[in-house]
Design a protein around this motif. Structure first.
Motif, PDB file in Angstrom:
ATOM      1  N   SER A  28       2.171   2.404  -3.299  1.00 49.08           N
ATOM      2  CA  SER A  28       1.148   2.889  -4.230  1.00 49.08           C
ATOM      3  C   SER A  28       0.684   4.308  -3.906  1.00 49.08           C
ATOM      4  N   LEU A  29       1.139   4.852  -2.793  1.00 48.73           N
ATOM      5  CA  LEU A  29       0.708   6.196  -2.395  1.00 48.73           C
ATOM      6  C   LEU A  29       1.207   7.251  -3.364  1.00 48.73           C
ATOM      7  N   GLU A  30       0.410   8.273  -3.532  1.00 49.04           N
ATOM      8  CA  GLU A  30       0.770   9.375  -4.427  1.00 49.04           C
ATOM      9  C   GLU A  30       1.194  10.618  -3.661  1.00 49.04           C
ATOM     10  N   THR A  31       1.488  10.475  -2.382  1.00 46.73           N
ATOM     11  CA  THR A  31       1.896  11.622  -1.578  1.00 46.73           C
ATOM     12  C   THR A  31       3.151  11.296  -0.774  1.00 46.73           C
ATOM     13  N   ASP A  32       3.917  12.303  -0.491  1.00 44.21           N
ATOM     14  CA  ASP A  32       5.082  12.160   0.377  1.00 44.21           C
ATOM     15  C   ASP A  32       4.871  12.892   1.694  1.00 44.21           C
ATOM     16  N   TYR A  78       0.835  -1.201   0.000  1.00 45.04           N
ATOM     17  CA  TYR A  78       0.000   0.000   0.000  1.00 45.04           C
ATOM     18  C   TYR A  78       0.873   1.255   0.000  1.00 45.04           C
ATOM     19  N   SER A  79       1.952   1.244   0.766  1.00 48.84           N
ATOM     20  CA  SER A  79       2.791   2.447   0.873  1.00 48.84           C
ATOM     21  C   SER A  79       3.467   2.792  -0.449  1.00 48.84           C
TER      22      SER A  79
END
Length: 74
Positions: A52-56, A49-50
């Motif tokens: 696939s994240l689109e944010t930092d 899941y991590s």
């Protein structure tokens, strides 16, 4: 409160701590909804899941959403 709704309403550390308490209760009371019910599988779901994240930008809400998603994410 439903654990899914709770994860989406987290605003601060106190909300996150309460969410963690509910998440712990959830696996004890609803193991059938946890596809990743071993530590190995849960961490694998968290890793998947991590990436696939689109944010930092980390937030308490994001941490909760990640932990919740790891229950079932493959």
């Amino acid at each position: 409160m439903d654990i899914l709704k709770q994860a989406n309403t987290i605003k601060d550390k106190e909300d996150f701590v309460e969410f963690m308490k509910q998440l712990s209760r959830d696996i004890a009371e609803n193991p059938q909804v946890w596809d990743n019910d071993s530590l190995e599988h849960y961490i694998g779901g968290l890793w998947g899941y991590s990436i696939s994240l689109e944010t930092d930008v980390p937030t308490w809400k994001l941490f909760a959403q990640m932990l919740l998603a790891a229950r079932v994410y493959e």
